[in-house]
Design a protein around this motif. Structure first.
Motif, mmCIF file in Angstrom:
data_model
loop_
_atom_site.group_PDB
_atom_site.id
_atom_site.type_symbol
_atom_site.label_atom_id
_atom_site.label_comp_id
_atom_site.label_asym_id
_atom_site.label_seq_id
_atom_site.Cartn_x
_atom_site.Cartn_y
_atom_site.Cartn_z
ATOM 1 N N ASP A 188 84.421 43.017 -80.922
ATOM 2 C CA ASP A 188 85.129 41.799 -80.504
ATOM 3 C C ASP A 188 85.551 41.344 -79.359
ATOM 4 O O ASP A 188 85.994 40.233 -79.342
ATOM 5 N N TYR A 189 85.130 42.049 -78.385
ATOM 6 C CA TYR A 189 84.946 41.488 -76.995
ATOM 7 C C TYR A 189 83.607 42.132 -76.242
ATOM 8 O O TYR A 189 83.438 43.171 -76.593
ATOM 9 N N ASN A 190 83.095 41.336 -75.344
ATOM 10 C CA ASN A 190 81.774 41.705 -74.808
ATOM 11 C C ASN A 190 82.171 42.273 -73.477
ATOM 12 O O ASN A 190 82.745 41.372 -72.756
ATOM 13 N N PRO A 191 82.069 43.639 -73.033
ATOM 14 C CA PRO A 191 82.516 43.704 -71.723
ATOM 15 C C PRO A 191 81.523 43.453 -70.774
ATOM 16 O O PRO A 191 80.306 43.138 -70.872
ATOM 17 N N GLY A 192 81.762 43.488 -69.446
ATOM 18 C CA GLY A 192 81.124 43.232 -68.270
ATOM 19 C C GLY A 192 80.027 43.938 -68.094
ATOM 20 O O GLY A 192 79.863 45.345 -68.654
ATOM 21 N N GLY A 193 78.978 44.007 -67.119
ATOM 22 C CA GLY A 193 78.107 44.988 -66.755
ATOM 23 C C GLY A 193 77.768 45.191 -65.436
ATOM 24 O O GLY A 193 77.044 45.917 -65.162
ATOM 25 N N LYS A 194 78.871 45.017 -64.642
ATOM 26 C CA LYS A 194 79.055 45.106 -63.108
ATOM 27 C C LYS A 194 80.036 45.722 -62.630
ATOM 28 O O LYS A 194 81.154 45.547 -63.045
ATOM 29 N N LEU A 195 79.760 46.696 -61.727
ATOM 30 C CA LEU A 195 80.986 47.583 -61.211
ATOM 31 C C LEU A 195 81.200 46.914 -59.749
ATOM 32 O O LEU A 195 80.355 46.455 -59.212
ATOM 33 N N THR A 196 82.441 47.031 -59.341
ATOM 34 C CA THR A 196 82.818 46.278 -58.143
ATOM 35 C C THR A 196 82.917 47.429 -56.915
ATOM 36 O O THR A 196 82.901 47.399 -55.666
ATOM 37 N N VAL A 197 82.336 48.721 -57.420
ATOM 38 C CA VAL A 197 82.395 49.996 -56.517
ATOM 39 C C VAL A 197 80.838 50.735 -56.942
ATOM 40 O O VAL A 197 80.537 50.556 -58.063
ATOM 41 N N THR A 198 80.648 51.397 -56.036
ATOM 42 C CA THR A 198 79.691 52.472 -56.184
ATOM 43 C C THR A 198 80.029 53.691 -56.865
ATOM 44 O O THR A 198 80.563 54.236 -56.402
ATOM 45 N N PHE A 199 79.047 54.055 -58.292
ATOM 46 C CA PHE A 199 79.193 55.142 -58.651
ATOM 47 C C PHE A 199 78.099 56.125 -58.166
ATOM 48 O O PHE A 199 77.139 56.009 -58.620
ATOM 49 N N ARG A 200 78.243 57.162 -57.160
ATOM 50 C CA ARG A 200 77.131 57.956 -56.731
ATOM 51 C C ARG A 200 77.068 59.256 -57.561
ATOM 52 O O ARG A 200 77.919 59.498 -58.231
ATOM 53 N N GLU A 201 75.719 59.559 -57.504
ATOM 54 C CA GLU A 201 75.475 60.737 -58.368
ATOM 55 C C GLU A 201 75.661 61.920 -57.611
ATOM 56 O O GLU A 201 76.449 62.888 -58.091
ATOM 57 N N PRO A 202 75.345 62.212 -56.526
ATOM 58 C CA PRO A 202 75.647 63.430 -55.797
ATOM 59 C C PRO A 202 76.697 63.449 -54.882
ATOM 60 O O PRO A 202 76.850 63.172 -53.622
ATOM 61 N N SER A 203 77.854 63.554 -55.656
ATOM 62 C CA SER A 203 79.309 63.210 -54.914
ATOM 63 C C SER A 203 79.682 64.290 -53.884
ATOM 64 O O SER A 203 80.558 64.003 -52.941
ATOM 65 N N ASP A 204 79.036 65.140 -53.708
ATOM 66 C CA ASP A 204 79.111 66.351 -52.740
ATOM 67 C C ASP A 204 78.325 65.974 -51.428
ATOM 68 O O ASP A 204 78.420 66.812 -50.380
ATOM 69 N N ARG A 205 77.866 65.049 -51.329
ATOM 70 C CA ARG A 205 76.865 64.843 -50.191
ATOM 71 C C ARG A 205 77.452 63.724 -49.137
ATOM 72 O O ARG A 205 77.010 63.626 -48.094
ATOM 73 N N PHE A 206 78.767 63.142 -49.692
ATOM 74 C CA PHE A 206 79.212 62.256 -48.350
ATOM 75 C C PHE A 206 80.569 62.918 -47.894
ATOM 76 O O PHE A 206 81.109 63.743 -48.553
ATOM 77 N N PRO A 207 80.761 62.716 -46.790
ATOM 78 C CA PRO A 207 81.851 63.302 -45.783
ATOM 79 C C PRO A 207 83.188 62.905 -46.335
ATOM 80 O O PRO A 207 83.471 61.608 -46.782
#
Length: 235
Positions: A188-207
Protein backbone atom coordinates in the motif's frame (compact mmCIF):
# COMPACT_ATOMS: atom_id res chain seq x y z
CA UNK A 1 11.51 3.76 4.79
CA UNK A 2 14.02 2.14 2.43
CA UNK A 3 13.75 -1.15 0.55
CA UNK A 4 17.23 -2.67 0.85
CA UNK A 5 16.51 -5.98 -0.86
CA UNK A 6 13.64 -7.61 -2.73
CA UNK A 7 14.90 -10.84 -4.24
CA UNK A 8 12.45 -12.71 -6.48
CA UNK A 9 9.83 -10.08 -5.69
CA UNK A 10 9.05 -11.45 -2.24
CA UNK A 11 7.51 -8.04 -1.55
CA UNK A 12 4.83 -6.89 -1.51
CA UNK A 13 3.20 -9.73 0.39
CA UNK A 14 -0.23 -10.94 -0.63
CA UNK A 15 -3.12 -10.03 1.65
CA UNK A 16 -4.60 -13.42 0.73
CA UNK A 17 -2.08 -15.38 2.79
CA UNK A 18 -3.56 -17.67 5.39
CA UNK A 19 -1.01 -17.10 8.14
CA UNK A 20 1.98 -14.94 8.98
CA UNK A 21 4.63 -15.08 11.72
CA UNK A 22 5.69 -11.80 13.29
CA UNK A 23 8.92 -12.39 15.17
CA UNK A 24 11.65 -10.43 16.90
CA UNK A 25 12.48 -8.14 19.80
CA UNK A 26 11.19 -5.06 17.96
CA UNK A 27 8.04 -6.71 16.63
CA UNK A 28 5.79 -5.70 19.52
CA UNK A 29 7.79 -2.96 21.25
CA UNK A 30 6.64 0.63 20.84
CA UNK A 31 9.48 2.24 22.83
CA UNK A 32 11.43 3.16 19.69
CA UNK A 33 8.37 4.86 18.16
CA UNK A 34 8.73 7.64 20.72
CA UNK A 35 12.44 7.62 21.50
CA UNK A 36 14.01 10.44 23.50
CA UNK A 37 13.41 13.75 21.76
CA UNK A 38 9.87 13.13 20.59
CA UNK A 39 6.56 13.21 22.47
CA UNK A 40 6.56 11.19 25.67
CA UNK A 41 3.77 9.24 27.29
CA UNK A 42 2.00 8.33 24.05
CA UNK A 43 1.27 4.84 22.78
CA UNK A 44 2.96 3.90 19.53
CA UNK A 45 1.75 1.39 16.96
CA UNK A 46 3.98 -1.70 16.90
CA UNK A 47 4.70 -3.76 13.80
CA UNK A 48 2.58 -6.59 15.20
CA UNK A 49 -0.35 -4.24 15.76
CA UNK A 50 0.04 -2.69 12.33
CA UNK A 51 0.01 -6.08 10.62
CA UNK A 52 -2.98 -7.32 12.62
CA UNK A 53 -4.95 -4.20 11.75
CA UNK A 54 -3.97 -4.48 8.10
CA UNK A 55 -4.98 -8.13 7.75
CA UNK A 56 -8.01 -8.26 10.02
CA UNK A 57 -9.25 -11.31 11.87
CA UNK A 58 -9.35 -13.67 8.90
CA UNK A 59 -5.55 -14.11 8.76
CA UNK A 60 -3.78 -16.03 11.51
CA UNK A 61 -0.91 -14.05 13.03
CA UNK A 62 1.64 -16.06 15.02
CA UNK A 63 3.80 -13.91 17.28
CA UNK A 64 7.02 -14.80 19.08
CA UNK A 65 9.57 -12.40 20.52
CA UNK A 66 12.45 -14.80 20.00
CA UNK A 67 15.06 -12.83 21.95
CA UNK A 68 15.82 -9.48 23.53
CA UNK A 69 17.76 -6.75 21.76
CA UNK A 70 20.65 -7.34 24.17
CA UNK A 71 21.53 -10.18 26.48
CA UNK A 72 21.95 -10.14 30.24
CA UNK A 73 25.62 -9.12 30.33
CA UNK A 74 25.52 -6.43 27.65
CA UNK A 75 27.64 -4.44 26.75
CA UNK A 76 30.45 -6.75 27.90
CA UNK A 77 29.16 -9.50 25.62
CA UNK A 78 29.70 -7.32 22.57
CA UNK A 79 33.42 -7.86 23.13
CA UNK A 80 33.21 -11.25 24.89
CA UNK A 81 30.20 -13.10 23.41
CA UNK A 82 28.46 -15.72 25.51
CA UNK A 83 26.54 -18.80 24.32
CA UNK A 84 22.76 -18.87 24.35
CA UNK A 85 21.22 -19.72 27.70
CA UNK A 86 18.50 -22.36 28.09
CA UNK A 87 15.92 -19.58 28.36
CA UNK A 88 17.19 -17.91 25.18
CA UNK A 89 17.19 -21.21 23.30
CA UNK A 90 13.61 -21.78 24.43
CA UNK A 91 12.51 -18.37 23.10
CA UNK A 92 14.18 -19.00 19.77
CA UNK A 93 12.44 -22.39 19.61
CA UNK A 94 9.10 -20.61 20.03
CA UNK A 95 10.00 -18.31 17.13
CA UNK A 96 10.93 -21.29 14.96
CA UNK A 97 7.57 -22.93 15.77
CA UNK A 98 5.75 -19.71 14.86
CA UNK A 99 7.53 -19.60 11.49
CA UNK A 100 6.90 -23.28 10.79
CA UNK A 101 3.18 -22.75 11.33
CA UNK A 102 3.01 -19.75 8.98
CA UNK A 103 3.18 -19.00 5.26
CA UNK A 104 5.79 -16.27 5.72
CA UNK A 105 7.88 -14.85 8.58
CA UNK A 106 8.50 -11.16 9.32
CA UNK A 107 11.51 -10.79 11.61
CA UNK A 108 11.81 -7.35 13.23
CA UNK A 109 15.31 -6.62 14.50
CA UNK A 110 17.56 -3.66 15.28
CA UNK A 111 18.28 -1.29 18.13
CA UNK A 112 16.84 -0.20 21.43
CA UNK A 113 17.55 2.76 23.68
CA UNK A 114 20.31 0.62 25.24
CA UNK A 115 22.24 0.27 22.00
CA UNK A 116 21.91 3.57 20.17
CA UNK A 117 21.58 7.22 21.07
CA UNK A 118 23.49 9.97 22.80
CA UNK A 119 26.45 8.52 24.77
CA UNK A 120 25.59 4.99 23.62
CA UNK A 121 28.76 4.13 21.74
CA UNK A 122 29.41 0.64 20.40
CA UNK A 123 32.48 -1.31 19.31
CA UNK A 124 30.63 -3.04 16.46
CA UNK A 125 27.87 -2.38 13.95
CA UNK A 126 26.65 -5.99 14.03
CA UNK A 127 23.18 -6.86 15.29
CA UNK A 128 23.44 -6.68 19.09
CA UNK A 129 22.66 -9.57 21.40
CA UNK A 130 21.53 -12.86 19.85
CA UNK A 131 19.45 -11.38 17.06
CA UNK A 132 21.58 -12.99 14.35
CA UNK A 133 21.05 -16.44 15.87
CA UNK A 134 17.32 -15.73 15.91
CA UNK A 135 17.03 -14.82 12.23
CA UNK A 136 19.30 -17.71 11.24
CA UNK A 137 17.04 -20.16 13.09
CA UNK A 138 13.90 -18.74 11.46
CA UNK A 139 15.53 -18.82 8.01
CA UNK A 140 16.50 -22.48 8.55
CA UNK A 141 12.79 -23.41 8.63
CA UNK A 142 12.68 -22.89 4.86
CA UNK A 143 9.82 -20.42 5.08
CA UNK A 144 10.00 -17.11 3.17
CA UNK A 145 11.57 -14.48 5.43
CA UNK A 146 11.49 -10.69 5.41
CA UNK A 147 13.66 -8.73 7.85
CA UNK A 148 12.54 -5.31 9.08
CA UNK A 149 15.21 -3.17 10.75
CA UNK A 150 14.19 -0.60 13.37
CA UNK A 151 17.40 1.16 14.29
CA UNK A 152 19.18 4.45 14.67
CA UNK A 153 22.51 3.79 12.96
CA UNK A 154 23.79 1.75 10.01
CA UNK A 155 24.18 -1.93 10.79
CA UNK A 156 26.44 -4.64 9.48
CA UNK A 157 23.93 -7.20 8.19
CA UNK A 158 26.19 -9.30 5.98
CA UNK A 159 24.56 -12.67 6.69
CA UNK A 160 21.04 -11.24 6.45
CA UNK A 161 21.88 -9.54 3.16
CA UNK A 162 23.31 -12.75 1.69
CA UNK A 163 20.49 -15.12 2.62
CA UNK A 164 17.26 -13.27 3.46
CA UNK A 165 15.32 -12.29 0.30
CA UNK A 166 13.54 -9.22 1.68
CA UNK A 167 14.98 -6.43 3.84
CA UNK A 168 13.30 -3.16 4.86
CA UNK A 169 15.12 -0.35 6.67
CA UNK A 170 12.52 1.44 8.77
CA UNK A 171 14.84 3.46 11.06
CA UNK A 172 12.85 4.80 14.04
CA UNK A 173 9.54 5.18 12.23
CA UNK A 174 7.60 7.35 14.69
CA UNK A 175 4.41 6.79 16.69
CA UNK A 176 2.36 5.27 13.80
CA UNK A 177 5.41 3.31 12.63
CA UNK A 178 3.75 -0.11 12.74
CA UNK A 179 1.03 1.10 10.38
CA UNK A 180 3.61 2.50 7.95
CA UNK A 181 5.64 -0.72 7.97
CA UNK A 182 2.53 -2.81 7.33
CA UNK A 183 1.69 -0.54 4.39
CA UNK A 184 5.12 -1.23 2.91
CA UNK A 185 4.98 -4.99 3.52
CA UNK A 186 1.63 -5.37 1.77
CA UNK A 187 2.14 -2.95 -1.09
CA UNK A 188 0.00 0.00 0.00
CA UNK A 189 3.07 2.24 0.00
CA UNK A 190 6.13 2.12 -2.22
CA UNK A 191 9.30 2.62 -0.14
CA UNK A 192 12.37 4.52 -1.23
CA UNK A 193 15.48 2.86 -2.60
CA UNK A 194 18.31 5.13 -1.45
CA UNK A 195 20.09 5.37 1.87
CA UNK A 196 21.38 8.63 3.34
CA UNK A 197 24.32 6.85 4.98
CA UNK A 198 26.68 4.08 3.98
CA UNK A 199 26.08 0.52 5.15
CA UNK A 200 29.58 -0.94 5.17
CA UNK A 201 30.20 -4.67 4.91
CA UNK A 202 33.42 -5.18 6.92
CA UNK A 203 32.52 -3.06 9.95
CA UNK A 204 35.67 -4.20 11.77
CA UNK A 205 37.94 -2.42 9.31
CA UNK A 206 37.33 1.16 10.16
CA UNK A 207 38.81 2.96 13.13
CA UNK A 208 37.08 4.19 16.22
CA UNK A 209 37.08 7.97 16.32
CA UNK A 210 37.63 9.77 19.59
CA UNK A 211 36.00 13.13 20.02
CA UNK A 212 35.00 15.07 23.12
CA UNK A 213 31.32 15.26 23.83
CA UNK A 214 29.65 18.45 22.61
CA UNK A 215 29.00 19.74 26.10
CA UNK A 216 29.88 23.05 27.72
CA UNK A 217 32.74 21.53 29.74
CA UNK A 218 34.11 19.77 26.67
CA UNK A 219 34.52 16.48 28.54
CA UNK A 220 33.62 13.18 26.98
CA UNK A 221 30.76 11.27 28.52
CA UNK A 222 30.23 7.54 28.78
CA UNK A 223 32.91 5.46 27.11
CA UNK A 224 34.36 8.41 25.23
CA UNK A 225 34.36 6.69 21.86
CA UNK A 226 31.90 7.34 19.12
CA UNK A 227 31.09 4.28 17.07
CA UNK A 228 31.96 4.13 13.36
CA UNK A 229 28.33 4.79 12.54
CA UNK A 230 29.15 8.50 12.33
CA UNK A 231 31.28 7.77 9.26
CA UNK A 232 29.63 7.66 5.87
CA UNK A 233 30.51 8.09 2.23
CA UNK A 234 27.50 10.18 1.35
CA UNK A 235 29.62 13.26 0.72
Amino acid sequence: MVLLKNEKNILPLSKEIKSIAVIGPNADDDSTTRYRYGPSGGKGVTVLEGIKTKLGSNIKVNYAKGCEITDAHWPETEVLPEPLTKEELSEISKAVAAAQNSDVAIVVLGDSTRTVGESASRTSLDLPGHQLELVQAVYATGKPVVVVLINGRPMSINWVNKFVPGIIEAWFPGVPGGTAIADVLFGDYNPGGKLTVTFREPSDRFPLIFRPSQRPNGKARGRGLTAPSIISDTG
